[in-house]
Design an enzyme around this catalytic site. Structure first.
Site, mmCIF file in Angstrom:
data_model
loop_
_atom_site.group_PDB
_atom_site.id
_atom_site.type_symbol
_atom_site.label_atom_id
_atom_site.label_comp_id
_atom_site.label_asym_id
_atom_site.label_seq_id
_atom_site.Cartn_x
_atom_site.Cartn_y
_atom_site.Cartn_z
ATOM 1 N N LYS A 14 0.827 -1.204 0.000
ATOM 2 C CA LYS A 14 0.000 0.000 0.000
ATOM 3 C C LYS A 14 0.868 1.264 0.000
ATOM 4 O O LYS A 14 0.613 2.196 -0.757
ATOM 5 C CB LYS A 14 -0.935 0.008 1.226
ATOM 6 C CG LYS A 14 -1.868 -1.195 1.288
ATOM 7 C CD LYS A 14 -2.777 -1.133 2.504
ATOM 8 C CE LYS A 14 -2.053 -1.186 3.839
ATOM 9 N NZ LYS A 14 -1.346 -2.461 4.112
ATOM 10 N N ARG A 89 -9.785 -0.594 8.799
ATOM 11 C CA ARG A 89 -9.287 -1.950 8.961
ATOM 12 C C ARG A 89 -10.411 -2.906 9.360
ATOM 13 O O ARG A 89 -10.234 -4.116 9.349
ATOM 14 C CB ARG A 89 -8.232 -1.989 10.086
ATOM 15 C CG ARG A 89 -6.870 -1.501 9.709
ATOM 16 C CD ARG A 89 -5.990 -2.661 9.342
ATOM 17 N NE ARG A 89 -4.578 -2.529 9.684
ATOM 18 C CZ ARG A 89 -3.728 -1.583 9.330
ATOM 19 N NH1 ARG A 89 -4.138 -0.537 8.674
ATOM 20 N NH2 ARG A 89 -2.466 -1.640 9.653
ATOM 21 N N ARG A 128 11.668 -5.830 5.632
ATOM 22 C CA ARG A 128 11.444 -4.381 5.485
ATOM 23 C C ARG A 128 12.284 -3.614 6.506
ATOM 24 O O ARG A 128 12.402 -4.011 7.646
ATOM 25 C CB ARG A 128 9.953 -4.081 5.694
ATOM 26 C CG ARG A 128 9.641 -2.589 5.669
ATOM 27 C CD ARG A 128 8.185 -2.304 5.425
ATOM 28 N NE ARG A 128 7.302 -2.716 6.508
ATOM 29 C CZ ARG A 128 5.973 -2.542 6.488
ATOM 30 N NH1 ARG A 128 5.389 -1.994 5.434
ATOM 31 N NH2 ARG A 128 5.242 -2.935 7.501
ATOM 32 N N ARG A 162 10.935 -1.844 12.167
ATOM 33 C CA ARG A 162 9.793 -1.572 13.032
ATOM 34 C C ARG A 162 9.619 -2.708 14.040
ATOM 35 O O ARG A 162 9.754 -3.862 13.703
ATOM 36 C CB ARG A 162 8.518 -1.437 12.181
ATOM 37 C CG ARG A 162 8.432 -0.101 11.463
ATOM 38 C CD ARG A 162 7.382 -0.104 10.379
ATOM 39 N NE ARG A 162 6.094 -0.634 10.805
ATOM 40 C CZ ARG A 162 5.008 -0.651 10.023
ATOM 41 N NH1 ARG A 162 5.073 -0.172 8.782
ATOM 42 N NH2 ARG A 162 3.882 -1.153 10.459
ATOM 43 N N ARG A 173 0.102 -10.066 13.932
ATOM 44 C CA ARG A 173 -0.404 -8.884 13.244
ATOM 45 C C ARG A 173 -1.164 -9.285 11.981
ATOM 46 O O ARG A 173 -2.224 -8.732 11.685
ATOM 47 C CB ARG A 173 0.788 -8.004 12.923
ATOM 48 C CG ARG A 173 0.468 -6.785 12.161
ATOM 49 C CD ARG A 173 1.422 -5.676 12.545
ATOM 50 N NE ARG A 173 1.683 -4.806 11.430
ATOM 51 C CZ ARG A 173 2.777 -4.849 10.692
ATOM 52 N NH1 ARG A 173 3.716 -5.741 10.931
ATOM 53 N NH2 ARG A 173 2.920 -4.006 9.706
HETATM 54 P P1 ADP Z 1 1.316 -1.806 7.546
HETATM 55 O O1 ADP Z 1 2.068 -0.678 6.870
HETATM 56 O O2 ADP Z 1 2.215 -2.909 7.851
HETATM 57 O O3 ADP Z 1 0.060 -2.145 6.827
HETATM 58 P P2 ADP Z 1 0.467 0.179 9.355
HETATM 59 O O4 ADP Z 1 1.715 0.992 9.294
HETATM 60 O O5 ADP Z 1 -0.682 0.575 8.505
HETATM 61 O O6 ADP Z 1 0.867 -1.303 8.986
HETATM 62 O O7 ADP Z 1 -0.052 0.063 10.825
HETATM 63 C C1 ADP Z 1 0.809 -0.214 11.904
HETATM 64 C C2 ADP Z 1 -0.009 -0.432 13.155
HETATM 65 O O8 ADP Z 1 -0.742 0.774 13.464
HETATM 66 C C3 ADP Z 1 -1.084 -1.494 13.049
HETATM 67 O O9 ADP Z 1 -0.580 -2.794 13.292
HETATM 68 C C4 ADP Z 1 -2.081 -1.045 14.119
HETATM 69 O O10 ADP Z 1 -1.638 -1.381 15.421
HETATM 70 C C5 ADP Z 1 -2.034 0.466 13.999
HETATM 71 N N1 ADP Z 1 -3.081 0.917 13.058
HETATM 72 C C6 ADP Z 1 -2.885 1.464 11.824
HETATM 73 N N2 ADP Z 1 -4.071 1.711 11.225
HETATM 74 C C7 ADP Z 1 -5.041 1.295 12.094
HETATM 75 C C8 ADP Z 1 -6.461 1.237 12.052
HETATM 76 N N3 ADP Z 1 -7.159 1.669 10.988
HETATM 77 N N4 ADP Z 1 -7.121 0.741 13.131
HETATM 78 C C9 ADP Z 1 -6.461 0.310 14.208
HETATM 79 N N5 ADP Z 1 -5.122 0.303 14.305
HETATM 80 C C10 ADP Z 1 -4.406 0.793 13.264
HETATM 81 P P1 ADP Z 2 2.245 -1.816 3.223
HETATM 82 O O1 ADP Z 2 2.252 -0.310 3.204
HETATM 83 O O2 ADP Z 2 1.024 -2.405 2.573
HETATM 84 O O3 ADP Z 2 2.518 -2.403 4.556
HETATM 85 P P2 ADP Z 2 4.813 -1.569 1.801
HETATM 86 O O4 ADP Z 2 4.539 -0.734 0.594
HETATM 87 O O5 ADP Z 2 5.522 -0.946 2.939
HETATM 88 O O6 ADP Z 2 3.445 -2.294 2.273
HETATM 89 O O7 ADP Z 2 5.616 -2.860 1.310
HETATM 90 C C1 ADP Z 2 6.048 -3.850 2.253
HETATM 91 C C2 ADP Z 2 7.469 -4.294 1.914
HETATM 92 O O8 ADP Z 2 7.449 -5.070 0.699
HETATM 93 C C3 ADP Z 2 8.425 -3.124 1.664
HETATM 94 O O9 ADP Z 2 9.682 -3.481 2.175
HETATM 95 C C4 ADP Z 2 8.417 -2.958 0.149
HETATM 96 O O10 ADP Z 2 9.662 -2.446 -0.314
HETATM 97 C C5 ADP Z 2 8.171 -4.379 -0.351
HETATM 98 N N1 ADP Z 2 7.285 -4.440 -1.536
HETATM 99 C C6 ADP Z 2 6.281 -3.609 -1.877
HETATM 100 N N2 ADP Z 2 5.673 -3.989 -3.033
HETATM 101 C C7 ADP Z 2 6.316 -5.116 -3.435
HETATM 102 C C8 ADP Z 2 6.166 -6.014 -4.570
HETATM 103 N N3 ADP Z 2 5.220 -5.821 -5.518
HETATM 104 N N4 ADP Z 2 7.011 -7.054 -4.633
HETATM 105 C C9 ADP Z 2 7.955 -7.264 -3.689
HETATM 106 N N5 ADP Z 2 8.149 -6.452 -2.611
HETATM 107 C C10 ADP Z 2 7.351 -5.396 -2.473
#
Ligand code: ADP
Ligand code: ADP
Ligand code: ZN
Length: 216
Positions: A14, A89, A128, A162, A173
């Site tokens: 994302k 979420r 990551r 992280r 998670r």
């Molecule tokens: P990722 O990038 O791996 O998808 P996020 O950075 O979006 O994870 O979120 C990190 C953490 O922040 C989540 O595991 C949760 O604890 C909290 N968080 C983020 N968005 C939400 C949400 N919409 N509702 C509840 N908790 C959230």
């Molecule tokens: P999210 O915001 O959904 O948690 P990220 O964009 O941070 O996801 O991506 C999660 C990890 O995977 C990062 O380290 C990123 O560089 C890598 N990544 C993102 N898109 C791809 C893809 N299409 N193929 C392989 N690795 C990816």
């Protein structure tokens, strides 16, 4: 006008796709995860409350999160459109969002789900790492910095993993999020807003599919 939700489990890509959407369509990128990490770094009241949940891989309570989003959606940079990344979420949050966007006259136009299998997500998240200075995201396996030890974006040298990307937390998670993901997709499918995309392609291929949604 593009008012978009990006759905997808942690690690689906994302953040990676948001960056490209922001560049091309000048949308405000609203990542609740980034907002919480910033609040934790600054030790604000919201940050201190969120930390106890986030470090264990659990969700922050809906009310806290929805309030954060409501305040953010009132900033002027969302007038040309926005991307919600990481919110909603849960279907409860989706319903809260519907009220908020209606009230503000900023209703959703699209929902895109980036779909990736759990094993691939574990692999990505464990690899990551982040720049402490600017928050840029890298990946030991898929996207290292161009120059070893130097951030491409800001030139910084200080990196970290992280807490919630550590292997012992990642599985919990993902499970917490997986349970809620299918009902959330159903919710937006029924509203006719949803497009699902195969997130196991290269970032460029995923981007081509994402961009197709808007260039129709
Ligand atoms: P990722 O990038 O791996 O998808 P996020 O950075 O979006 O994870 O979120 C990190 C953490 O922040 C989540 O595991 C949760 O604890 C909290 N968080 C983020 N968005 C939400 C949400 N919409 N509702 C509840 N908790 C959230
Ligand atoms: P999210 O915001 O959904 O948690 P990220 O964009 O941070 O996801 O991506 C999660 C990890 O995977 C990062 O380290 C990123 O560089 C890598 N990544 C993102 N898109 C791809 C893809 N299409 N193929 C392989 N690795 C990816
Ligand atoms: Zn940096």
């Amino acid at each position: 006008m593009i008012n978009l939700i990006l759905l997808g489990l942690p690690g689906a890509g994302k953040g990676t796709q948001s960056e490209r959407l922001v560049d091309k369509y000048h949308l405000a990128h609203i990542s609740t995860g980034d907002m919480f990490r910033e609040a934790m770094a600054k030790k604000t009241p919201v940050g201190l409350e969120a930390k106890s949940y986030i470090d264990k891989g659990n969700l922050v309570p809906d009310e806290v999160t929805a309030k954060l989003v409501e305040e953010r959606l009132q900033k002027p940079d969302t007038e040309q459109g926005y991307i919600l990344d990481g919110f909603p979420r849960t279907t409860v949050q989706a319903e809260m969002l519907e009220k908020i966007t209606k009230k503000l006259g900023k209703e959703l136009t699209n929902v895109i789900s980036i779909d990736v299998q759990e094993d691939e997500l574990v692999k990505r998240l464990s690899a990551r790492y982040m720049c402490r200075t600017c928050g840029a995201t890298y990946n030991k396996l898929f996207k290292p910095t161009k120059v070893e030890g130097t951030c491409d974006r800001c030139g910084g040298h200080d990196f970290y993993q992280r807490e919630d990307d550590k292997p012992e937390v990642v599985r919990n998670r993902l499970q917490v999020n997986e349970k809620m993901n299918a009902p959330l997709k159903d919710f937006y499918q029924k509203k006719g807003l949803l497009t699902s995309i195969d997130g196991e392609q290269t970032p460029d291929e995923v981007w081509a599919d994402v961009d197709k949604v808007f260039s129709k």
